[in-house]
Design a protein around this motif. Structure first.
Motif, PDB file in Angstrom:
ATOM      1  N   ILE A  79     -33.867  28.688  44.373  1.00 57.33           N
ATOM      2  CA  ILE A  79     -32.846  28.169  43.158  1.00 57.33           C
ATOM      3  C   ILE A  79     -33.262  28.682  41.914  1.00 57.33           C
ATOM      4  CG2 ILE A  79     -32.118  25.942  41.941  1.00 57.33           C
ATOM      5  CD1 ILE A  79     -32.882  24.121  44.488  1.00 57.33           C
ATOM      6  N   ARG A  80     -34.589  28.734  41.453  1.00 57.37           N
ATOM      7  CA  ARG A  80     -35.060  29.401  40.360  1.00 57.37           C
ATOM      8  C   ARG A  80     -34.559  30.893  40.394  1.00 57.37           C
ATOM      9  NH1 ARG A  80     -39.565  25.895  41.166  1.00 57.37           N
ATOM     10  NH2 ARG A  80     -40.620  27.845  42.502  1.00 57.37           N
ATOM     11  N   ARG A  81     -34.821  31.565  41.353  1.00 58.08           N
ATOM     12  CA  ARG A  81     -34.276  32.903  41.508  1.00 58.08           C
ATOM     13  C   ARG A  81     -32.765  32.912  41.154  1.00 58.08           C
ATOM     14  NH1 ARG A  81     -35.513  34.042  46.564  1.00 58.08           N
ATOM     15  NH2 ARG A  81     -37.675  34.695  45.876  1.00 58.08           N
ATOM     16  N   TYR A  82     -32.032  32.257  41.973  1.00 56.94           N
ATOM     17  CA  TYR A  82     -30.541  32.050  41.615  1.00 56.94           C
ATOM     18  C   TYR A  82     -30.278  31.918  40.236  1.00 56.94           C
ATOM     19  CZ  TYR A  82     -25.778  30.305  41.464  1.00 56.94           C
ATOM     20  OH  TYR A  82     -24.498  30.027  41.443  1.00 56.94           O
ATOM     21  N   VAL A  83     -30.678  31.006  39.268  1.00 53.53           N
ATOM     22  CA  VAL A  83     -30.582  30.714  38.111  1.00 53.53           C
ATOM     23  C   VAL A  83     -30.780  32.265  37.322  1.00 53.53           C
ATOM     24  CG1 VAL A  83     -31.519  29.464  36.044  1.00 53.53           C
ATOM     25  CG2 VAL A  83     -31.104  28.245  38.136  1.00 53.53           C
ATOM     26  N   ARG A  84     -32.066  32.903  37.615  1.00 47.19           N
ATOM     27  CA  ARG A  84     -32.396  33.933  36.857  1.00 47.19           C
ATOM     28  C   ARG A  84     -31.353  35.062  37.064  1.00 47.19           C
ATOM     29  NH1 ARG A  84     -37.477  32.949  39.021  1.00 47.19           N
ATOM     30  NH2 ARG A  84     -37.411  34.624  40.547  1.00 47.19           N
ATOM     31  N   LEU A  85     -31.034  35.233  38.280  1.00 42.56           N
ATOM     32  CA  LEU A  85     -29.884  36.161  38.662  1.00 42.56           C
ATOM     33  C   LEU A  85     -28.658  36.056  37.987  1.00 42.56           C
ATOM     34  CD1 LEU A  85     -30.937  37.056  42.320  1.00 42.56           C
ATOM     35  CD2 LEU A  85     -31.242  38.398  40.467  1.00 42.56           C
ATOM     36  N   LEU A  86     -28.281  34.638  37.948  1.00 42.94           N
ATOM     37  CA  LEU A  86     -26.806  34.357  37.494  1.00 42.94           C
ATOM     38  C   LEU A  86     -26.813  34.571  35.998  1.00 42.94           C
ATOM     39  CD1 LEU A  86     -24.013  33.365  37.654  1.00 42.94           C
ATOM     40  CD2 LEU A  86     -25.130  31.130  37.414  1.00 42.94           C
ATOM     41  N   SER A  87     -27.944  34.297  35.352  1.00 40.93           N
ATOM     42  CA  SER A  87     -28.224  34.327  34.159  1.00 40.93           C
ATOM     43  C   SER A  87     -28.201  35.985  33.579  1.00 40.93           C
ATOM     44  CB  SER A  87     -29.391  33.738  33.436  1.00 40.93           C
ATOM     45  OG  SER A  87     -29.490  32.417  33.744  1.00 40.93           O
ATOM     46  N   ILE A  89     -26.837  38.467  35.337  1.00 37.04           N
ATOM     47  CA  ILE A  89     -25.315  38.791  35.518  1.00 37.04           C
ATOM     48  C   ILE A  89     -24.663  38.670  34.462  1.00 37.04           C
ATOM     49  CG2 ILE A  89     -23.404  38.516  36.879  1.00 37.04           C
ATOM     50  CD1 ILE A  89     -25.150  38.134  39.268  1.00 37.04           C
ATOM     51  N   GLU A  90     -24.611  37.365  33.982  1.00 38.91           N
ATOM     52  CA  GLU A  90     -23.781  36.969  32.882  1.00 38.91           C
ATOM     53  C   GLU A  90     -23.892  37.730  31.419  1.00 38.91           C
ATOM     54  OE1 GLU A  90     -23.176  32.652  33.029  1.00 38.91           O
ATOM     55  OE2 GLU A  90     -21.586  32.722  34.833  1.00 38.91           O
ATOM     56  N   TYR A  91     -25.399  37.888  31.349  1.00 43.53           N
ATOM     57  CA  TYR A  91     -25.871  38.538  30.024  1.00 43.53           C
ATOM     58  C   TYR A  91     -25.086  40.162  30.024  1.00 43.53           C
ATOM     59  CZ  TYR A  91     -28.861  41.273  26.997  1.00 43.53           C
ATOM     60  OH  TYR A  91     -29.354  41.917  25.880  1.00 43.53           O
ATOM     61  N   GLU A  92     -25.215  40.596  31.385  1.00 43.18           N
ATOM     62  CA  GLU A  92     -24.687  42.188  31.340  1.00 43.18           C
ATOM     63  C   GLU A  92     -23.279  41.989  31.191  1.00 43.18           C
ATOM     64  OE1 GLU A  92     -26.201  44.838  31.493  1.00 43.18           O
ATOM     65  OE2 GLU A  92     -27.993  43.785  31.440  1.00 43.18           O
ATOM     66  N   THR A 189     -30.992  32.051  26.297  1.00 40.54           N
ATOM     67  CA  THR A 189     -29.981  31.112  25.873  1.00 40.54           C
ATOM     68  C   THR A 189     -29.120  30.555  27.226  1.00 40.54           C
ATOM     69  OG1 THR A 189     -29.948  31.833  23.819  1.00 40.54           O
ATOM     70  CG2 THR A 189     -28.030  30.468  24.435  1.00 40.54           C
ATOM     71  N   ILE A 190     -28.534  31.752  28.075  1.00 36.44           N
ATOM     72  CA  ILE A 190     -27.865  31.815  29.066  1.00 36.44           C
ATOM     73  C   ILE A 190     -28.587  30.700  30.176  1.00 36.44           C
ATOM     74  CG2 ILE A 190     -26.408  32.967  30.702  1.00 36.44           C
ATOM     75  CD1 ILE A 190     -26.267  35.316  28.615  1.00 36.44           C
ATOM     76  N   GLU A 191     -29.784  31.147  30.456  1.00 31.70           N
ATOM     77  CA  GLU A 191     -30.654  30.596  31.506  1.00 31.70           C
ATOM     78  C   GLU A 191     -30.738  28.968  31.100  1.00 31.70           C
ATOM     79  OE1 GLU A 191     -35.030  31.112  33.581  1.00 31.70           O
ATOM     80  OE2 GLU A 191     -33.815  32.953  32.910  1.00 31.70           O
ATOM     81  N   THR A 192     -31.129  28.879  29.862  1.00 33.36           N
ATOM     82  CA  THR A 192     -31.164  27.355  29.382  1.00 33.36           C
ATOM     83  C   THR A 192     -29.990  26.589  29.773  1.00 33.36           C
ATOM     84  OG1 THR A 192     -32.641  27.907  27.688  1.00 33.36           O
ATOM     85  CG2 THR A 192     -31.704  25.738  27.522  1.00 33.36           C
ATOM     86  N   HIS A 193     -28.775  27.190  29.710  1.00 26.28           N
ATOM     87  CA  HIS A 193     -27.535  26.558  29.706  1.00 26.28           C
ATOM     88  C   HIS A 193     -27.448  26.347  31.516  1.00 26.28           C
ATOM     89  CE1 HIS A 193     -23.097  25.772  29.813  1.00 26.28           C
ATOM     90  NE2 HIS A 193     -22.970  26.908  30.973  1.00 26.28           N
ATOM     91  N   THR A 194     -27.447  27.462  32.220  1.00 25.65           N
ATOM     92  CA  THR A 194     -27.395  27.289  33.591  1.00 25.65           C
ATOM     93  C   THR A 194     -28.320  26.267  33.878  1.00 25.65           C
ATOM     94  OG1 THR A 194     -27.028  29.655  33.676  1.00 25.65           O
ATOM     95  CG2 THR A 194     -27.654  28.740  35.614  1.00 25.65           C
ATOM     96  N   ASN A 195     -29.428  25.930  33.479  1.00 26.23           N
ATOM     97  CA  ASN A 195     -30.597  25.210  34.110  1.00 26.23           C
ATOM     98  C   ASN A 195     -30.149  23.684  33.662  1.00 26.23           C
ATOM     99  OD1 ASN A 195     -32.717  26.703  35.453  1.00 26.23           O
ATOM    100  ND2 ASN A 195     -33.704  27.054  33.217  1.00 26.23           N
TER     101      ASN A 195
END
Length: 204
Positions: A79-87, A89-92, A189-195
């Motif tokens: 789950i933590r890896r998923y959050v980092r990867l999604l964040s 991807i969306e940053y890019e 910021t994006i990762e905090t939101h996803t979390n």
């Protein structure tokens, strides 16, 4: 799982199975069959097969060499890896929205379409799907939406409570303000939101 009273679509069955896997009702390593599940739920095998295909693509099920289907349970590290990867991807994707070649037009279009949305979870989800849709690149949209459609959407629809949704909505508006000012929300910021959206999953 209880027998279903009405005919279910592949998406409804996939939602139900996904929830069972996330909640531990279908444990890691368990083998399930189309026929067995169809009998248990009282539906035909076709929507079961289609639901299995969806969950295979999302990584919740794995097809074995003997053609059996095995449950792939979730671990906190996954789950933590998923959050980092999604964040990431969306940053890019945000960077692409503000690409100098587009002179900010894509970002303007993105913001306008979000501001027209109402509701909380619907607006948050649309915010995420439009990050890639605004770029009008079918391969990127497919990849991004597929990534969103498993854990993130499940958490947004079934796990996030009212307080988490309000916080996530506020974070969404803050990220749009950053974009309107010609800047990119940073990964943190994006990762905090996803979390925030996936809070209950992160705590389990």
């Amino acid at each position: 799982m209880e027998k279903l009273e009405t005919k279910q679509t592949k998406d409804q069955i996939a939602d139900m199975l996904r929830a069972e896997i996330i909640n531990g009702g279908l444990p890691d390593g368990m083998e399930i069959t189309q026929m067995g599940l169809a009998e248990q739920l009282g539906v035909s095998r076709m929507p079961i097969r289609e639901a299995f295909q969806i969950l295979e693509q999302e990584g919740f099920l794995k097809r074995l060499p003997n053609r059996h289907i095995q449950v792939v349970g979730l671990k906190q590290s996954h789950i933590r890896r998923y959050v980092r990867l999604l964040s990431s991807i969306e940053y890019e994707l945000f960077k692409e929205l503000l690409d100098s070649e587009g002179e900010g037009k894509m970002a303007e279009s993105f913001i306008k379409r979000i501001k027209d949305m109402q509701g909380s979870s619907e607006r948050i989800y649309k915010f995420h799907t439009l990050i890639s849709e605004t770029l009008e690149d079918s391969q990127t949209i497919r990849m991004h939406h597929q990534f969103l459609g498993g854990l993130f959407l499940h958490a947004l629809e079934y796990l996030a409570d009212d307080m988490a949704l309000q916080t996530a909505l506020q974070q969404t508006d803050e990220m749009m303000d950053i974009l309107e000012n010609g800047h990119i929300p940073d990964r943190e910021t994006i990762e905090t939101h996803t979390n925030t959206v996936m809070g209950m999953m992160m705590e389990a």
